[in-house]
Design a protein around this motif. Structure first.
Motif, mmCIF file in Angstrom:
data_model
loop_
_atom_site.group_PDB
_atom_site.id
_atom_site.type_symbol
_atom_site.label_atom_id
_atom_site.label_comp_id
_atom_site.label_asym_id
_atom_site.label_seq_id
_atom_site.Cartn_x
_atom_site.Cartn_y
_atom_site.Cartn_z
ATOM 1 N N ILE A 123 0.451 8.340 -7.630
ATOM 2 C CA ILE A 123 0.264 8.422 -6.187
ATOM 3 C C ILE A 123 -1.237 8.291 -5.928
ATOM 4 O O ILE A 123 -2.054 8.591 -6.804
ATOM 5 C CB ILE A 123 0.802 9.770 -5.648
ATOM 6 N N ASP A 124 -1.607 7.800 -4.765
ATOM 7 C CA ASP A 124 -3.029 7.718 -4.441
ATOM 8 C C ASP A 124 -3.586 9.144 -4.386
ATOM 9 O O ASP A 124 -3.253 9.926 -3.493
ATOM 10 C CB ASP A 124 -3.231 7.010 -3.097
ATOM 11 N N THR A 173 0.823 -1.209 0.000
ATOM 12 C CA THR A 173 0.000 0.000 0.000
ATOM 13 C C THR A 173 0.854 1.255 0.000
ATOM 14 O O THR A 173 0.517 2.251 -0.663
ATOM 15 C CB THR A 173 -0.928 0.011 1.228
ATOM 16 N N PHE A 174 1.980 1.210 0.726
ATOM 17 C CA PHE A 174 2.847 2.378 0.849
ATOM 18 C C PHE A 174 4.264 2.052 0.396
ATOM 19 O O PHE A 174 4.727 0.914 0.509
ATOM 20 C CB PHE A 174 2.893 2.867 2.301
ATOM 21 N N SER A 175 4.967 3.067 -0.091
ATOM 22 C CA SER A 175 6.378 2.923 -0.413
ATOM 23 C C SER A 175 7.168 2.865 0.898
ATOM 24 O O SER A 175 6.624 3.131 1.984
ATOM 25 C CB SER A 175 6.861 4.103 -1.258
ATOM 26 N N TRP A 188 -5.573 10.334 -1.256
ATOM 27 C CA TRP A 188 -4.671 10.427 -0.112
ATOM 28 C C TRP A 188 -3.890 11.733 -0.164
ATOM 29 O O TRP A 188 -3.822 12.475 0.823
ATOM 30 C CB TRP A 188 -3.723 9.225 -0.110
ATOM 31 N N GLY A 235 6.762 5.877 2.988
ATOM 32 C CA GLY A 235 5.441 6.287 3.458
ATOM 33 C C GLY A 235 4.555 6.995 2.469
ATOM 34 O O GLY A 235 3.595 7.667 2.852
ATOM 35 N N ILE A 236 4.838 6.837 1.166
ATOM 36 C CA ILE A 236 3.995 7.437 0.135
ATOM 37 C C ILE A 236 2.974 6.401 -0.333
ATOM 38 O O ILE A 236 3.338 5.289 -0.706
ATOM 39 C CB ILE A 236 4.829 7.926 -1.067
ATOM 40 N N LYS A 237 1.705 6.748 -0.332
ATOM 41 C CA LYS A 237 0.659 5.791 -0.686
ATOM 42 C C LYS A 237 0.554 5.641 -2.199
ATOM 43 O O LYS A 237 0.351 6.608 -2.923
ATOM 44 C CB LYS A 237 -0.698 6.208 -0.113
ATOM 45 N N TYR A 238 0.696 4.397 -2.658
ATOM 46 C CA TYR A 238 0.637 4.112 -4.094
ATOM 47 C C TYR A 238 -0.771 4.307 -4.647
ATOM 48 O O TYR A 238 -1.767 3.985 -3.995
ATOM 49 C CB TYR A 238 1.056 2.670 -4.372
ATOM 50 N N GLU A 296 10.522 6.122 -6.132
ATOM 51 C CA GLU A 296 10.021 7.144 -5.208
ATOM 52 C C GLU A 296 9.660 8.433 -5.960
ATOM 53 O O GLU A 296 9.718 9.525 -5.426
ATOM 54 C CB GLU A 296 11.065 7.431 -4.128
#
Length: 395
Positions: free
Chosen positions: A285-286, A270-272, A289, A275-278, A371
């Motif tokens: 990016i989501d 779910t996250f990289s 979010w 902490g970045i939400k896919y 990223e």
């Protein structure tokens, strides 16, 4: 006699004045960069009603002009104006070959992601340079079109909808053909029985509906789509490739079910690691979010939003905290080296097309984009006050 001539002249003058004012009003909605391109290349602008009339029954065969979508292929596949072909501005030389057999005097209407999108005037100017004499712009483009009418979608969209049970699939062919073979999960509403069977459509006018029939030359799906739009349905699409394209992709039908693949799919995190939400689509990016973070002024310090639009667009308005690097001005190496180091990067633009292209530029050049993301959204900013509408993912 003199009086009649004078009155006629007055009427003609009034009509011409109205047309000029309308034209100026239209152009006033565009960014300064787009205005400059329109004026420099003397491009005529047409409106929604004009395009609607031109596409006729919705198929390429019925359209009296060629519609050209100048956005990236991923955007085109997700949602376009019926009968369009795709010639992205960044791949013009590769894709313009689609027009090699066309009469140079054939009317061509180019569009992209709305009034601030410079891709359509760029492609229109390149077409004129290549000798096409009747090139126009529908500069309001895809955003206005999908607000007012139905859209055309690619195989990838209906496939995802079927797998996720996220849309009503409608086969508009005769019922006898539906019984022989159809896309699994579809219902039958033949265009010839539409008035009788209209009650089978959902009461909820926001329900996602995808209609198809016998392929690109078949107008039945377009007929049903137009009827639904007239009844107030908001999210109507036509899968123009229809059952033939579905079968060519070896996808399941009611006649020949494809054997289920029992191979366990690797679950995407779910996250990289930072902490970045896919997002659902590769590289995204989501959107919801990120939008929630922007609204609450809680964008993390390790995330840098990079606005890839032109400097004048950025000056007019941008997301708070964003920096500006006009991606299309630089090659991949130059662009990559300009990005902030030790930051997670998110590209944004006005409609998602240029941000996707910026991400693809780096990915295609084999840079590490693990990223680096793009924000797929329609963004309209004045200063740092922004109206943001997150685009729906394909899958």
């Amino acid at each position: 006699m003199y009086k009649k001539v004078l009155i006629s002249a007055s009427i003609l003058s009034s009509v011409l004045f109205t047309q000029v004012v309308a034209s100026e009003t239209n152009i006033s909605q565009a960014s300064s960069k787009v205005k400059m391109l329109i004026q420099k290349h003397q491009l005529e602008i047409v409106d929604f009603s004009y395009v609607k009339q031109v596409i006729s029954k919705g198929t390429k065969a019925s359209a009296s002009a060629i519609l050209v979508d100048a956005r990236p292929e991923a955007k085109y596949k997700k949602s376009t104006i019926p009968s369009s072909i795709n010639i992205p501005d960044t791949k013009y030389k590769e894709m313009v070959s689609q027009l090699k057999d066309e009469d140079k005097n054939k009317e061509i209407i180019v569009f992209c992601g709305g009034w601030n999108c410079g891709k359509s005037p760029k492609v229109a100017s390149m077409l004129k340079k290549d000798g096409f004499t009747n090139v126009k712009l529908y500069q309001a483009g895809e955003p206005e079109w999908i607000e007012k009418s139905y859209k055309e979608v690619d195989l990838i969209v209906i496939k995802a909808a079927q797998e996720n049970n996220s849309a009503l699939l409608v086969d508009a062919r005769p019922y006898e053909m539906f019984l022989k073979e159809t896309i699994a999960g579809s219902i039958s509403i033949p265009d010839t029985k539409l008035d009788k069977l209209i009650g089978r459509f959902p009461n909820n006018k926001d329900e996602k509906i995808i209609i198809y029939c016998g392929g690109f030359k078949c107008a039945k799906s377009h007929k049903v789509a137009n009827k639904l739009i007239s009844l107030g349905y908001k999210d109507v699409s036509v899968f123009a490739g229809g059952l033939p394209t579905w079968k060519e992709a070896n996808l399941s039908t009611t006649k020949n079910s494809v054997k289920k693949d029992d191979t366990k799919k690797e679950e995407k995190p779910t996250f990289s690691k930072n902490g970045i939400k896919y997002g659902v689509d590769e590289g995204s990016i989501d959107g919801e979010w990120l939008y929630s973070l922007i609204k609450s002024n809680k964008v993390p310090s390790n995330l840098q939003i990079v606005d890839v639009t032109a400097s004048d667009e950025f000056s007019k308005g941008h997301i708070k905290g964003a920096i500006n690097i006009q991606a299309e001005k630089f090659n991949a190496k130059e662009f990559y080296e300009m990005l902030p180091k030790n930051k997670r990067i998110v590209f944004n633009c006005t409609a998602g097309g240029r941000s996707l292209e910026a991400w693809m530029k780096l990915k295609d050049a084999n840079y590490d984009v693990s990223e680096i993301f793009y924000f797929d959204a329609n963004i309209d900013c004045t200063g740092t006050k922004c109206k943001i509408e997150v685009n729906e993912p394909i899958e």
